[in-house]
Write a protein that holds these residues in place. Structure first.
Motif, PDB file in Angstrom:
ATOM      1  N   MET A  70      55.547   9.621  31.124  1.00  0.00           N
ATOM      2  CA  MET A  70      54.599   9.626  30.016  1.00  0.00           C
ATOM      3  C   MET A  70      53.248   9.069  30.443  1.00  0.00           C
ATOM      4  SD  MET A  70      54.880   7.741  26.302  1.00  0.00           S
ATOM      5  CE  MET A  70      56.313   8.701  25.841  1.00  0.00           C
ATOM      6  N   PHE A  71      53.242   7.981  31.161  1.00  0.00           N
ATOM      7  CA  PHE A  71      52.019   7.330  31.590  1.00  0.00           C
ATOM      8  C   PHE A  71      51.874   7.414  33.108  1.00  0.00           C
ATOM      9  CE2 PHE A  71      52.879   5.486  27.478  1.00  0.00           C
ATOM     10  CZ  PHE A  71      51.624   5.448  26.897  1.00  0.00           C
ATOM     11  N   ALA A  72      50.635   7.270  33.557  1.00  0.00           N
ATOM     12  CA  ALA A  72      50.363   7.344  34.992  1.00  0.00           C
ATOM     13  C   ALA A  72      50.964   6.151  35.713  1.00  0.00           C
ATOM     14  CB  ALA A  72      48.850   7.388  35.218  1.00  0.00           C
ATOM     15  N   ASP A  73      51.173   6.355  37.031  1.00  0.00           N
ATOM     16  CA  ASP A  73      51.772   5.290  37.831  1.00  0.00           C
ATOM     17  C   ASP A  73      50.768   4.214  38.228  1.00  0.00           C
ATOM     18  OD1 ASP A  73      54.179   6.590  37.738  1.00  0.00           O
ATOM     19  OD2 ASP A  73      53.780   7.768  39.545  1.00  0.00           O
ATOM     20  N   SER A  74      49.503   4.369  37.777  1.00  0.00           N
ATOM     21  CA  SER A  74      48.454   3.449  38.198  1.00  0.00           C
ATOM     22  C   SER A  74      48.402   2.174  37.362  1.00  0.00           C
ATOM     23  CB  SER A  74      47.087   4.145  38.136  1.00  0.00           C
ATOM     24  OG  SER A  74      46.845   4.629  36.823  1.00  0.00           O
ATOM     25  N   TYR A  75      49.333   1.998  36.436  1.00  0.00           N
ATOM     26  CA  TYR A  75      49.372   0.764  35.639  1.00  0.00           C
ATOM     27  C   TYR A  75      49.598  -0.430  36.564  1.00  0.00           C
ATOM     28  CZ  TYR A  75      49.413   2.725  30.936  1.00  0.00           C
ATOM     29  OH  TYR A  75      49.055   3.338  29.769  1.00  0.00           O
ATOM     30  N   SER A  76      48.796  -1.463  36.352  1.00  0.00           N
ATOM     31  CA  SER A  76      48.968  -2.677  37.159  1.00  0.00           C
ATOM     32  C   SER A  76      49.935  -3.645  36.505  1.00  0.00           C
ATOM     33  CB  SER A  76      47.612  -3.367  37.369  1.00  0.00           C
ATOM     34  OG  SER A  76      47.035  -3.706  36.110  1.00  0.00           O
ATOM     35  N   SER A  77      50.365  -3.305  35.284  1.00  0.00           N
ATOM     36  CA  SER A  77      51.285  -4.183  34.557  1.00  0.00           C
ATOM     37  C   SER A  77      52.344  -3.364  33.844  1.00  0.00           C
ATOM     38  CB  SER A  77      50.516  -5.029  33.527  1.00  0.00           C
ATOM     39  OG  SER A  77      51.410  -5.667  32.634  1.00  0.00           O
ATOM     40  N   LYS A  78      53.578  -3.664  34.135  1.00  0.00           N
ATOM     41  CA  LYS A  78      54.679  -2.987  33.447  1.00  0.00           C
ATOM     42  C   LYS A  78      54.712  -3.384  31.973  1.00  0.00           C
ATOM     43  CE  LYS A  78      58.284  -0.257  33.799  1.00  0.00           C
ATOM     44  NZ  LYS A  78      58.135   1.157  34.226  1.00  0.00           N
ATOM     45  N   LEU A  79      54.294  -4.623  31.676  1.00  0.00           N
ATOM     46  CA  LEU A  79      54.259  -5.086  30.288  1.00  0.00           C
ATOM     47  C   LEU A  79      53.267  -4.270  29.472  1.00  0.00           C
ATOM     48  CD1 LEU A  79      54.317  -8.950  30.907  1.00  0.00           C
ATOM     49  CD2 LEU A  79      56.214  -7.496  30.144  1.00  0.00           C
ATOM     50  N   LEU A  80      52.088  -4.011  30.047  1.00  0.00           N
ATOM     51  CA  LEU A  80      51.087  -3.188  29.370  1.00  0.00           C
ATOM     52  C   LEU A  80      51.589  -1.762  29.202  1.00  0.00           C
ATOM     53  CD1 LEU A  80      48.245  -2.708  28.242  1.00  0.00           C
ATOM     54  CD2 LEU A  80      47.467  -2.313  30.596  1.00  0.00           C
ATOM     55  N   GLU A  81      52.207  -1.233  30.226  1.00  0.00           N
ATOM     56  CA  GLU A  81      52.748   0.127  30.160  1.00  0.00           C
ATOM     57  C   GLU A  81      53.793   0.252  29.060  1.00  0.00           C
ATOM     58  OE1 GLU A  81      55.160   3.362  32.941  1.00  0.00           O
ATOM     59  OE2 GLU A  81      54.459   1.473  33.793  1.00  0.00           O
ATOM     60  N   ASN A  82      54.676  -0.733  28.971  1.00  0.00           N
ATOM     61  CA  ASN A  82      55.723  -0.697  27.942  1.00  0.00           C
ATOM     62  C   ASN A  82      55.127  -0.779  26.542  1.00  0.00           C
ATOM     63  OD1 ASN A  82      57.683  -0.517  29.908  1.00  0.00           O
ATOM     64  ND2 ASN A  82      58.159  -2.713  29.901  1.00  0.00           N
ATOM     65  N   ALA A  83      54.123  -1.654  26.377  1.00  0.00           N
ATOM     66  CA  ALA A  83      53.484  -1.799  25.071  1.00  0.00           C
ATOM     67  C   ALA A  83      52.804  -0.495  24.662  1.00  0.00           C
ATOM     68  CB  ALA A  83      52.478  -2.949  25.095  1.00  0.00           C
ATOM     69  N   ALA A  84      52.059   0.121  25.587  1.00  0.00           N
ATOM     70  CA  ALA A  84      51.377   1.381  25.300  1.00  0.00           C
ATOM     71  C   ALA A  84      52.381   2.486  25.008  1.00  0.00           C
ATOM     72  CB  ALA A  84      50.486   1.760  26.483  1.00  0.00           C
ATOM     73  N   ALA A  85      53.493   2.492  25.697  1.00  0.00           N
ATOM     74  CA  ALA A  85      54.516   3.513  25.470  1.00  0.00           C
ATOM     75  C   ALA A  85      55.101   3.410  24.063  1.00  0.00           C
ATOM     76  CB  ALA A  85      55.626   3.377  26.516  1.00  0.00           C
ATOM     77  N   GLU A  86      55.303   2.192  23.575  1.00  0.00           N
ATOM     78  CA  GLU A  86      55.828   2.006  22.223  1.00  0.00           C
ATOM     79  C   GLU A  86      54.803   2.429  21.169  1.00  0.00           C
ATOM     80  OE1 GLU A  86      58.914   1.239  21.301  1.00  0.00           O
ATOM     81  OE2 GLU A  86      59.395   1.329  23.435  1.00  0.00           O
ATOM     82  N   ILE A  87      53.535   2.079  21.401  1.00  0.00           N
ATOM     83  CA  ILE A  87      52.478   2.451  20.456  1.00  0.00           C
ATOM     84  C   ILE A  87      52.336   3.965  20.398  1.00  0.00           C
ATOM     85  CG2 ILE A  87      49.990   2.328  20.007  1.00  0.00           C
ATOM     86  CD1 ILE A  87      50.024  -0.475  21.256  1.00  0.00           C
ATOM     87  N   ALA A  88      52.514   4.638  21.533  1.00  0.00           N
ATOM     88  CA  ALA A  88      52.372   6.092  21.603  1.00  0.00           C
ATOM     89  C   ALA A  88      53.456   6.816  20.808  1.00  0.00           C
ATOM     90  CB  ALA A  88      52.395   6.557  23.051  1.00  0.00           C
ATOM     91  N   LYS A  89      54.506   6.114  20.428  1.00  0.00           N
ATOM     92  CA  LYS A  89      55.569   6.732  19.629  1.00  0.00           C
ATOM     93  C   LYS A  89      55.162   6.900  18.173  1.00  0.00           C
ATOM     94  CE  LYS A  89      59.325   4.864  22.498  1.00  0.00           C
ATOM     95  NZ  LYS A  89      60.507   3.960  22.524  1.00  0.00           N
ATOM     96  N   LEU A  90      54.071   6.241  17.772  1.00  0.00           N
ATOM     97  CA  LEU A  90      53.595   6.364  16.400  1.00  0.00           C
ATOM     98  C   LEU A  90      52.986   7.744  16.192  1.00  0.00           C
ATOM     99  CD1 LEU A  90      51.887   2.864  16.021  1.00  0.00           C
ATOM    100  CD2 LEU A  90      54.082   3.582  15.036  1.00  0.00           C
ATOM    101  N   PRO A  91      53.109   8.313  14.974  1.00  0.00           N
ATOM    102  CA  PRO A  91      52.568   9.657  14.727  1.00  0.00           C
ATOM    103  C   PRO A  91      51.052   9.683  14.856  1.00  0.00           C
ATOM    104  CG  PRO A  91      53.271   8.609  12.668  1.00  0.00           C
ATOM    105  CD  PRO A  91      53.782   7.745  13.785  1.00  0.00           C
ATOM    106  N   GLY A  92      50.565  10.712  15.507  1.00  0.00           N
ATOM    107  CA  GLY A  92      49.129  10.883  15.646  1.00  0.00           C
ATOM    108  C   GLY A  92      48.487  10.040  16.726  1.00  0.00           C
TER     109      GLY A  92
END
Length: 204
Positions: free
Chosen positions: A1-23
């Protein structure tokens, strides 16, 4: 879902959860996550606590199926409203849209959906028990069938009309100020308010 260039797995996980919201797309999710990262811990914790409390404690009105903090929602508990007129809607979002107009002073009944065979939704899937009990008890003078002007909405209107017309109550629909295919929640307040205020007898 997200690029491998994330420097933080915590940030990646947070963004992944937010992306589950509609729109919310991936870029917007990342932007929101970075925005929260700039906020204080107290602000982020307040947001988290509010969402958790909402999910754990919010209830559905035992009378009309609207969302509520108590067993009976504030609309149903308001004795100043006309208890004999019930506006039948598909979802909670429709209640919010109609309330914004300030034109309706009766009660609501949330069906929780509309008849749609393609989606596997039939008449038995609608939340009708409380509404039927009120109609049978003689406490309802008018039902306003305020469903979307789609084939599914019209099918549901027809079903409700056939079900409740034998009880000698007035059954109406909003004036057709809404374009065919319009969803109630997306109608502008003036058009929606006028269409309810100028409602018409339901016609087959």
């Amino acid at each position: 879902m997200f690029a491998d260039s994330y420097s933080s797995k915590l940030l990646e996980n947070a963004a992944a959860e937010i992306a589950k919201l509609p729109g919310i797309g991936n870029k917007t999710a990342l932007r929101l996550a970075l925005h929260l990262l700039k906020k204080s811990e107290d602000e982020v914790r307040a947001l988290s606590n509010a969402l958790t409390k909402m999910r754990e404690e919010i209830r559905y009105c035992s009378s009309c199926n609207n969302i509520s903090d108590n067993d009976i929602c504030e609309i149903c508990a308001n004795t100043a409203r006309n208890q004999a007129i019930i506006c039948v809607v598909e979802s909670i979002k429709d209640v919010m849209a109609i309330e914004k107009t300030g034109q309706f002073k009766g009660l609501y009944h949330v069906l929780g959906g509309i008849i749609s065979p393609l989606d596997g939704v039939g008449p038995d899937d609608l939340k009708l028990q409380n509404l039927q009990s009120k109609v049978v008890a003689g406490s309802v003078n008018e039902l306003i069938l305020t469903l979307s002007t789609t084939m599914e909405g019209d099918t549901t209107n027809f079903y409700l009309y056939r079900k409740f017309s034998p009880f000698n109550i007035t059954i109406t629909t909003p004036a057709r100020g809404l374009a065919i295919g319009d969803e109630i929640e997306y109608a502008d307040e003036i058009t929606l308010g006028r269409s309810i205020a100028n409602r018409m007898p339901f016609k087959l």
